[in-house]
Motif scaffolding. Sequence first.
Motif, PDB file in Angstrom:
ATOM      1  N   PHE A  64      32.554  65.361  45.583  1.00  0.00           N
ATOM      2  CA  PHE A  64      32.335  64.932  44.187  1.00  0.00           C
ATOM      3  C   PHE A  64      30.886  64.475  44.000  1.00  0.00           C
ATOM      4  O   PHE A  64      30.266  64.735  42.962  1.00  0.00           O
ATOM      5  CB  PHE A  64      33.299  63.801  43.798  1.00  0.00           C
ATOM      6  CG  PHE A  64      34.744  64.209  43.865  1.00  0.00           C
ATOM      7  CD1 PHE A  64      35.210  65.269  43.103  1.00  0.00           C
ATOM      8  CD2 PHE A  64      35.639  63.549  44.691  1.00  0.00           C
ATOM      9  CE1 PHE A  64      36.537  65.668  43.164  1.00  0.00           C
ATOM     10  CE2 PHE A  64      36.972  63.941  44.762  1.00  0.00           C
ATOM     11  CZ  PHE A  64      37.415  65.002  44.002  1.00  0.00           C
ATOM     12  N   ILE A  68      28.354  66.377  41.082  1.00  0.00           N
ATOM     13  CA  ILE A  68      28.421  65.775  39.739  1.00  0.00           C
ATOM     14  C   ILE A  68      27.095  65.898  38.986  1.00  0.00           C
ATOM     15  O   ILE A  68      27.074  66.152  37.780  1.00  0.00           O
ATOM     16  CB  ILE A  68      28.938  64.314  39.777  1.00  0.00           C
ATOM     17  CG1 ILE A  68      29.303  63.882  38.350  1.00  0.00           C
ATOM     18  CG2 ILE A  68      27.925  63.375  40.414  1.00  0.00           C
ATOM     19  CD1 ILE A  68      30.209  62.705  38.259  1.00  0.00           C
ATOM     20  N   ARG A  72      26.331  67.349  35.237  1.00  0.00           N
ATOM     21  CA  ARG A  72      25.725  66.528  34.179  1.00  0.00           C
ATOM     22  C   ARG A  72      24.428  67.136  33.663  1.00  0.00           C
ATOM     23  O   ARG A  72      24.134  67.045  32.472  1.00  0.00           O
ATOM     24  CB  ARG A  72      25.506  65.096  34.688  1.00  0.00           C
ATOM     25  CG  ARG A  72      26.834  64.346  34.810  1.00  0.00           C
ATOM     26  CD  ARG A  72      26.674  62.934  35.349  1.00  0.00           C
ATOM     27  NE  ARG A  72      27.978  62.264  35.400  1.00  0.00           N
ATOM     28  CZ  ARG A  72      28.208  61.115  36.009  1.00  0.00           C
ATOM     29  NH1 ARG A  72      27.221  60.489  36.639  1.00  0.00           N
ATOM     30  NH2 ARG A  72      29.413  60.579  36.002  1.00  0.00           N
ATOM     31  N   ASP A  77      30.439  67.378  33.211  1.00  0.00           N
ATOM     32  CA  ASP A  77      30.731  66.178  33.999  1.00  0.00           C
ATOM     33  C   ASP A  77      31.909  66.503  34.933  1.00  0.00           C
ATOM     34  O   ASP A  77      32.571  67.535  34.757  1.00  0.00           O
ATOM     35  CB  ASP A  77      31.115  65.015  33.064  1.00  0.00           C
ATOM     36  CG  ASP A  77      31.038  63.650  33.757  1.00  0.00           C
ATOM     37  OD1 ASP A  77      30.475  63.562  34.868  1.00  0.00           O
ATOM     38  OD2 ASP A  77      31.547  62.662  33.184  1.00  0.00           O
ATOM     39  N   ILE A  78      32.141  65.618  35.883  1.00  0.00           N
ATOM     40  CA  ILE A  78      33.385  65.675  36.658  1.00  0.00           C
ATOM     41  C   ILE A  78      34.134  64.389  36.324  1.00  0.00           C
ATOM     42  O   ILE A  78      33.623  63.297  36.581  1.00  0.00           O
ATOM     43  CB  ILE A  78      33.120  65.732  38.187  1.00  0.00           C
ATOM     44  CG1 ILE A  78      32.304  66.974  38.552  1.00  0.00           C
ATOM     45  CG2 ILE A  78      34.440  65.705  38.957  1.00  0.00           C
ATOM     46  CD1 ILE A  78      31.848  66.999  40.024  1.00  0.00           C
ATOM     47  N   LYS A  79      35.300  64.516  35.705  1.00  0.00           N
ATOM     48  CA  LYS A  79      36.106  63.336  35.408  1.00  0.00           C
ATOM     49  C   LYS A  79      37.366  63.383  36.274  1.00  0.00           C
ATOM     50  O   LYS A  79      37.968  64.438  36.442  1.00  0.00           O
ATOM     51  CB  LYS A  79      36.462  63.299  33.920  1.00  0.00           C
ATOM     52  CG  LYS A  79      35.217  63.212  33.026  1.00  0.00           C
ATOM     53  CD  LYS A  79      35.583  62.868  31.593  1.00  0.00           C
ATOM     54  CE  LYS A  79      34.429  63.110  30.624  1.00  0.00           C
ATOM     55  NZ  LYS A  79      33.272  62.239  30.841  1.00  0.00           N
ATOM     56  N   TYR A 100      31.477  57.231  37.932  1.00  0.00           N
ATOM     57  CA  TYR A 100      32.332  58.330  37.474  1.00  0.00           C
ATOM     58  C   TYR A 100      33.277  57.832  36.397  1.00  0.00           C
ATOM     59  O   TYR A 100      33.670  56.666  36.409  1.00  0.00           O
ATOM     60  CB  TYR A 100      33.202  58.850  38.634  1.00  0.00           C
ATOM     61  CG  TYR A 100      32.444  59.665  39.645  1.00  0.00           C
ATOM     62  CD1 TYR A 100      32.580  61.052  39.714  1.00  0.00           C
ATOM     63  CD2 TYR A 100      31.585  59.048  40.545  1.00  0.00           C
ATOM     64  CE1 TYR A 100      31.879  61.797  40.644  1.00  0.00           C
ATOM     65  CE2 TYR A 100      30.881  59.787  41.480  1.00  0.00           C
ATOM     66  CZ  TYR A 100      31.033  61.161  41.521  1.00  0.00           C
ATOM     67  OH  TYR A 100      30.327  61.880  42.440  1.00  0.00           O
TER      68      TYR A 100
END
Lengths: 118, 143
Positions: A64, A68, A72, A77-79, A100
């Motif tokens: 992650f 990320i 971005r 994004d990584i949610k 995060y």
Amino acid sequence: MADFKSGLRDKDEFSIIDLSGYLDAHTAPELETRFTNLIDKNRFKVVVNLKDLEYISSAGLGVFMAYIETMRENQGDIKLVSLKPSVYSIFDLLGFPLLYDIMKDEEEAINKFKEQGK
Amino acid sequence: MKNPKSDYPELRVKSSTENLVRIREFVNNSARKFGISEEIVGSLVLAVDEASSNIIRHAYKNQPDGEITVVLFVEDNQCTIVLTDHGVGFNPDQVRTPDMVAYLKEKKRGGLGIHLMKKLMDEVDYHSVTGEYNKLVLRKKIA
């Protein structure tokens, strides 16, 4: 054999990665491939559903971390959503909640993307 | 004289990430036999996973034919886990605490395991005899 699975679903412009089982140094490369494939396809809005993830070590957290910023930089994004308390506590130990979006479920994550104009 | 520690549960595995499952199961099963709480067992399992992953990656440079030995015992309400390898020495004290914000910007990921290991355990000691062995000792109070 380490029991780990990762699935991919598309929900409009959002990519949902479903994780289950044990994410460690042995299985992390599989997740890494998921992210590199998404980047190749210019899909940067990612929701990772950890509902069925039983275990994570730093090798998994590292994946992650490695991707990320790329998401971005490309208005994505990584949610992370639906974490079990035992898994959340590992993210928390390393200070991930400050860096995060860690959310209740997929719907909340997608709404947050929309609110952010992403 | 009999070595009292010879009765402690011990696992020997080759230095492949595939064996992380066996290492975790060994720590989980052995720690439970000593009646350690689920929460602490979880911390022990993760700390040993991190230690083993580092041995595989740094001491054995991802070569799967090295050996890792794990021994677990409990004395005076403290659980001690000793990991021994015969690879290249690697001192966790030389790894700085990661600055997570800078890490993200630089797309870095290393060093997290050692940081996590130190957070999960009460004590992390390292002893290396060049060309012979490296010993990592993890300790945690269990009550």
